[in-house]
Scaffold this motif. Structure first.
Motif, short mmCIF file in Angstrom:
data_model
loop_
_atom_site.label_atom_id
_atom_site.label_comp_id
_atom_site.label_asym_id
_atom_site.label_seq_id
_atom_site.Cartn_x
_atom_site.Cartn_y
_atom_site.Cartn_z
N GLY A 124 0.81 -1.21 0.00
CA GLY A 124 0.00 0.00 0.00
C GLY A 124 0.84 1.26 0.00
O GLY A 124 0.54 2.23 -0.71
N LEU A 125 1.93 1.27 0.78
CA LEU A 125 2.81 2.43 0.80
C LEU A 125 3.46 2.64 -0.57
O LEU A 125 3.58 3.77 -1.05
N CYS A 126 3.89 1.54 -1.21
CA CYS A 126 4.47 1.66 -2.55
C CYS A 126 3.45 2.20 -3.54
O CYS A 126 3.77 3.02 -4.40
N ALA A 127 2.21 1.73 -3.42
CA ALA A 127 1.16 2.21 -4.32
C ALA A 127 0.95 3.71 -4.16
O ALA A 127 0.80 4.45 -5.14
N TYR A 128 0.97 4.19 -2.94
CA TYR A 128 0.78 5.62 -2.71
C TYR A 128 1.97 6.41 -3.26
O TYR A 128 1.79 7.46 -3.91
N LEU A 129 3.19 5.91 -3.04
CA LEU A 129 4.38 6.64 -3.47
C LEU A 129 4.54 6.68 -4.99
O LEU A 129 5.14 7.60 -5.53
N THR A 130 4.01 5.68 -5.69
CA THR A 130 4.09 5.69 -7.15
C THR A 130 2.96 6.50 -7.77
O THR A 130 3.02 6.84 -8.95
N ASP A 132 -0.11 5.48 -8.30
CA ASP A 132 -1.08 4.68 -9.04
C ASP A 132 -0.94 3.24 -8.59
O ASP A 132 0.09 2.61 -8.84
N ASP A 133 -1.98 2.69 -7.94
CA ASP A 133 -1.86 1.31 -7.45
C ASP A 133 -1.75 0.30 -8.59
O ASP A 133 -1.28 -0.82 -8.39
N ALA A 134 -2.12 0.69 -9.82
CA ALA A 134 -1.96 -0.21 -10.95
C ALA A 134 -0.49 -0.42 -11.32
O ALA A 134 -0.16 -1.35 -12.06
N LEU A 135 0.39 0.43 -10.81
CA LEU A 135 1.82 0.29 -11.08
C LEU A 135 2.50 -0.72 -10.16
O LEU A 135 3.68 -1.04 -10.35
N VAL A 136 1.80 -1.19 -9.14
CA VAL A 136 2.39 -2.06 -8.12
C VAL A 136 1.87 -3.48 -8.27
O VAL A 136 0.65 -3.71 -8.35
N THR A 137 2.80 -4.44 -8.30
CA THR A 137 2.47 -5.86 -8.27
C THR A 137 3.12 -6.45 -7.03
O THR A 137 4.30 -6.19 -6.76
#
Length: 392
Positions: A124-130, A132-137
């Motif tokens: 979730g933290l990575c999704a926020y920092l990028t 766009d949660d679609a960028l995180v797998t």
């Protein structure tokens, strides 16, 4: 590339609050104990029975264990405190999570692979920092944990791609990119043998941040290069549960018998006695070299004896300097050899020590990323290395 500014990380911690990822009951272990959660002093938290204690644990620098033995053992106060129980999922220390994200330096638009979903918080933290949660797998080997993490993330309005599988052997490609590579790979489990597939899935110039996890772990930040290698340096000391394929029993107790090899007994001289103290409290650079080249660092048992073991060979230094070594390796001699070589090289610290991964091998190095430490530290450069040969 500079790391994210502290205010960006602080905002992420507010927007993706830790409490959303913590169950109502768990085993809290204050950070700084220096031992894995099951062996450290901890305490039970229950949001319904004692909400104040639960909230204090959630918002302090505390590891919170949420699963034991891959879910085979019920999470109860007695089971969590039992030395025989092995934590298999936990909400990591907030300070270490923040340190890892600073090393990772995810930017808006970066494609991020998060290995070891766990509770879902770091995903979730990575999704926020990028942005766009679609960028995180994120990849999780345990289907039950993956389902729980998906629910936790959804409560924050986040839906990164969650893949159930073994990230040590096969990884998904990055969606939406022709080359299928990731800009950042974030690992939340301790690793000793780094799977090369992680390098293969990272774009040249991208970073992999992982807990390098011999007996005493350290965060490791690798940068991937065009030639397919990755190099980097060590950061903060850390303790993470190992990658499931690498999980082994905890250190044997000091009375355990591991081999039928006749013991070799001698008395340490005064110089070796001084080495015992240095080896018991190694400087960070020496600590990394001992872990990599010997496989362990000396530690004090309950009886006060100093022990060193790889699970088969064993060295015990009793009060008074009596050294007993058993098994195929003379571990204490190896540790002293590394210590002497470290002194000859000017006592290198973490600023001179790093790690290299190639398709053929991986190793710790001193000063030169192309030369394994086992060669750089060898007392007789033309001789076959006596220790750590598998790393070179």
């Amino acid at each position: 590339m500079p790391p994210p500014q502290p205010d960006v990380l602080a905002d992420a911690l507010i927007r993706v609050p830790r409490h959303t990822f913590i169950p109502a009951q768990g085993w809290a272990v204050p950070q700084g104990s220096g031992t894995p959660p099951a062996a450290a002093s901890g305490y039970w938290i229950d949001q319904h029975r004692d909400p104040d204690r639960w909230w204090r644990a959630v918002y302090s620098d505390t590891v919170i264990v949420t699963q034991l033995d891959g879910g085979r053992t019920e999470l109860t106060p007695a089971n969590a405190a039992a030395p025989s129980s092995a934590p298999s999922c936990a909400a990591s220390s907030p300070l270490l999570v923040t340190a890892g994200l600073r090393h990772l330096a995810p930017r808006p638009g970066n494609r991020v692979l998060d290995i070891g979903t766990g509770t879902g918080w770091t995903s979730g933290l990575c999704a926020y920092l990028t942005g766009d949660d679609a960028l995180v797998t994120t990849v999780e080997i345990d289907p039950d944990l993956a389902r729980t993490a998906a629910g936790n993330l959804a409560r924050c309005g986040l839906r990164p791609a969650i893949v159930t599988g073994d990230a040590a052997s096969e990884l998904p490609s990055s969606d939406g990119e022709s080359d299928g590579l990731f800009d950042r790979v974030h690992v939340t489990c301790g690793v000793t043998d780094i799977p090369y597939v992680w390098v293969e899935h990272t774009r040249p110039g991208g970073h992999i941040v992982l807990p390098y996890n011999p007996p005493v772990g350290r965060l490791l930040r690798l940068t991937v290069h065009e030639d397919g290698s990755a190099t980097g340096r060590f950061g903060e000391e850390c303790s993470y549960m190992p990658l499931r394929s690498e999980r082994q029993p905890q250190r044997p107790d000091e009375g355990a018998t591991r081999t039928d090899t006749p013991p070799r007994v001698r008395s340490l001289d005064s110089a070796s006695d001084s080495d015992t103290e240095s080896l018991l409290h190694p400087a960070p650079g020496l600590q990394v070299l001992l872990a990599a080249l010997v496989g362990d660092e000396p530690w004090t048992g309950a009886s006060g004896s100093v022990l060193l073991t790889d699970g088969v060979s064993r060295a015990v230094v009793e009060n008074g300097g009596r050294l007993t070594q058993t098994g195929p390796r003379d571990l204490w001699d190896e540790a002293e050899s590394v210590h002497r070589a470290w002194i000859r090289r000017g006592r290198p610290g973490l600023d001179r020590i790093g790690f290299t991964v190639t398709p053929q091998r991986q190793y710790v190095w001193v000063d030169d990323p192309a030369v394994p430490a086992v060669r750089a530290l060898d007392e007789t450069p033309d001789a076959r290395p006596a220790v750590g040969a598998s790393l070179g």
